[in-house]
Design an enzyme around this catalytic site. Structure first.
Site, PDB file in Angstrom:
ATOM      1  N   LYS A 247       0.816  -1.205   0.000  1.00  0.00           N
ATOM      2  CA  LYS A 247       0.000   0.000   0.000  1.00  0.00           C
ATOM      3  C   LYS A 247       0.858   1.266   0.000  1.00  0.00           C
ATOM      4  CE  LYS A 247      -2.302   0.274   3.806  1.00  0.00           C
ATOM      5  NZ  LYS A 247      -1.867   1.474   4.506  1.00  0.00           N
TER       6      LYS A 247
ATOM      7  N   ARG B  22      -8.924   3.677  10.024  1.00  0.00           N
ATOM      8  CA  ARG B  22      -8.612   2.282  10.316  1.00  0.00           C
ATOM      9  C   ARG B  22      -9.643   1.657  11.237  1.00  0.00           C
ATOM     10  NH1 ARG B  22      -2.784   2.284   9.301  1.00  0.00           N
ATOM     11  NH2 ARG B  22      -1.621   0.592  10.158  1.00  0.00           N
TER      12      ARG B  22
ATOM     13  N   ARG C  90      10.955  -8.319   4.630  1.00  0.00           N
ATOM     14  CA  ARG C  90      11.318  -6.889   4.644  1.00  0.00           C
ATOM     15  C   ARG C  90      12.148  -6.591   5.892  1.00  0.00           C
ATOM     16  NH1 ARG C  90       6.342  -2.741   4.824  1.00  0.00           N
ATOM     17  NH2 ARG C  90       6.332  -3.117   7.050  1.00  0.00           N
TER      18      ARG C  90
ATOM     19  N   ARG D  41      11.869  -1.822  11.059  1.00  0.00           N
ATOM     20  CA  ARG D  41      10.925  -1.150  11.926  1.00  0.00           C
ATOM     21  C   ARG D  41      10.669  -2.038  13.125  1.00  0.00           C
ATOM     22  NH1 ARG D  41       6.030   0.774   8.211  1.00  0.00           N
ATOM     23  NH2 ARG D  41       4.989  -0.233   9.968  1.00  0.00           N
TER      24      ARG D  41
ATOM     25  N   ARG E  93      -0.990  -7.253  14.027  1.00  0.00           N
ATOM     26  CA  ARG E  93      -1.445  -6.219  13.092  1.00  0.00           C
ATOM     27  C   ARG E  93      -2.498  -6.780  12.135  1.00  0.00           C
ATOM     28  NH1 ARG E  93       4.187  -4.652  11.229  1.00  0.00           N
ATOM     29  NH2 ARG E  93       3.237  -3.421   9.587  1.00  0.00           N
TER      30      ARG E  93
HETATM   31  P1  AMP Z   1       1.419   1.973   9.170  1.00  0.00           P
HETATM   32  O1  AMP Z   1       2.673   2.666   8.777  1.00  0.00           O
HETATM   33  O2  AMP Z   1       0.210   2.477   8.459  1.00  0.00           O
HETATM   34  O3  AMP Z   1       1.531   0.468   9.130  1.00  0.00           O
HETATM   35  O4  AMP Z   1       1.164   2.331  10.707  1.00  0.00           O
HETATM   36  C1  AMP Z   1       2.097   1.977  11.704  1.00  0.00           C
HETATM   37  C2  AMP Z   1       1.448   2.010  13.074  1.00  0.00           C
HETATM   38  O5  AMP Z   1       0.939   3.318  13.347  1.00  0.00           O
HETATM   39  C3  AMP Z   1       0.248   1.100  13.249  1.00  0.00           C
HETATM   40  O6  AMP Z   1       0.614  -0.223  13.561  1.00  0.00           O
HETATM   41  C4  AMP Z   1      -0.479   1.784  14.387  1.00  0.00           C
HETATM   42  O7  AMP Z   1       0.180   1.550  15.616  1.00  0.00           O
HETATM   43  C5  AMP Z   1      -0.284   3.248  14.071  1.00  0.00           C
HETATM   44  N1  AMP Z   1      -1.356   3.800  13.190  1.00  0.00           N
HETATM   45  C6  AMP Z   1      -1.238   4.191  11.883  1.00  0.00           C
HETATM   46  N2  AMP Z   1      -2.398   4.652  11.396  1.00  0.00           N
HETATM   47  C7  AMP Z   1      -3.291   4.550  12.406  1.00  0.00           C
HETATM   48  C8  AMP Z   1      -4.683   4.851  12.539  1.00  0.00           C
HETATM   49  N3  AMP Z   1      -5.396   5.320  11.512  1.00  0.00           N
HETATM   50  N4  AMP Z   1      -5.262   4.621  13.742  1.00  0.00           N
HETATM   51  C9  AMP Z   1      -4.571   4.140  14.793  1.00  0.00           C
HETATM   52  N5  AMP Z   1      -3.268   3.827  14.728  1.00  0.00           N
HETATM   53  C10 AMP Z   1      -2.618   4.020  13.564  1.00  0.00           C
END
Ligand code: AMP
Length: 195
Positions: free
Chosen positions: A13, A88, A127, A135, A146
């Site tokens: 994504k 989300r 990754r 990360r 997740r």
């Molecule tokens: P991502 O880079 O989108 O995978 O986001 C990394 C982490 O950020 C996630 O595992 C959550 O801990 C937090 N996060 C990102 N977007 C959201 C959201 N819309 N609501 C709540 N937590 C978020």
């Protein structure tokens, strides 16, 4: 064009979002990047969200919504944007609707990346293994958490968008170019239709 990009962790994504914002010349609003920037900056918000991120858990809705709301009123968002990773949860989707409705706007397109879970787990872990600075949330236990979160909290919001007829499934297996092509077909069709 206001686009919401939804997909499970590791679906590609982020990469496809980056390509699409280039194609459409709209800002890329990644909620994960916003949170990581807060942590890096050592801000108050950053301190509050750090634990959630390293545990692979969602940060509280209210906090996320206020961060995104502040971003959406920036002038560069006037003619559209791509939301990557937000909303989300159902409360976030409702909050986004309220924000947009108040401004006389709406989400135009929702793109849902579809990739089988077995492929995804493999991708996220490889990754992490290949990266010099993986990360902290790319380990096996967190990856499964997740996914759980994606299935329980994020997938249900798609029903809400499907009912409106704005949700488009994107087959996420294939080369990067193939997936980009599929996405372009959807947005090009929308552009033609909306003039
Ligand atoms: P991502 O880079 O989108 O995978 O986001 C990394 C982490 O950020 C996630 O595992 C959550 O801990 C937090 N996060 C990102 N977007 C959201 C959201 N819309 N609501 C709540 N937590 C978020």
């Amino acid at each position: 064009m206001r686009i919401v990009f939804v997909g499970p962790p590791g679906a590609g994504k982020g990469t496809q979002s980056a390509r699409l914002v280039d194609y459409l010349s709209i800002p890329h609003i990644s909620s994960g990047d916003m949170l990581r920037a807060e942590i890096e900056a050592g801000s108050e918000t950053g301190k509050q969200v750090e634990q959630f991120l390293s545990a692979g858990k969602l940060v509280p809705d209210q906090l996320m919504v206020s961060l995104v709301a502040a971003r959406l009123i920036q002038p560069d968002c006037a003619s559209g944007y791509l939301l990557d990773g937000f909303p989300r949860t159902a409360p976030q989707a409702e909050a986004l609707d309220e924000i947009l409705t108040a401004a006389g706007r709406a989400v135009d397109i929702v793109l849902e990346m579809k990739v089988p879970e077995s492929i995804l787990v493999e991708r996220v872990l490889s990754r992490a293994a290949q990266s010099d600075s993986p990360r902290s949330d790319d380990n096996e236990a967190t990856v499964h958490d997740r996914f759980e979160t994606y299935r329980n909290s994020t997938e249900p919001i798609l029903g809400y968008y499907r009912k409106r007829g704005i949700c488009h499934e994107i087959e996420g297996v294939g080369t990067m170019e193939e997936v980009t092509e599929r996405i372009h077909r959807v947005v090009d069709k929308y552009r033609l239709k909306s003039g």
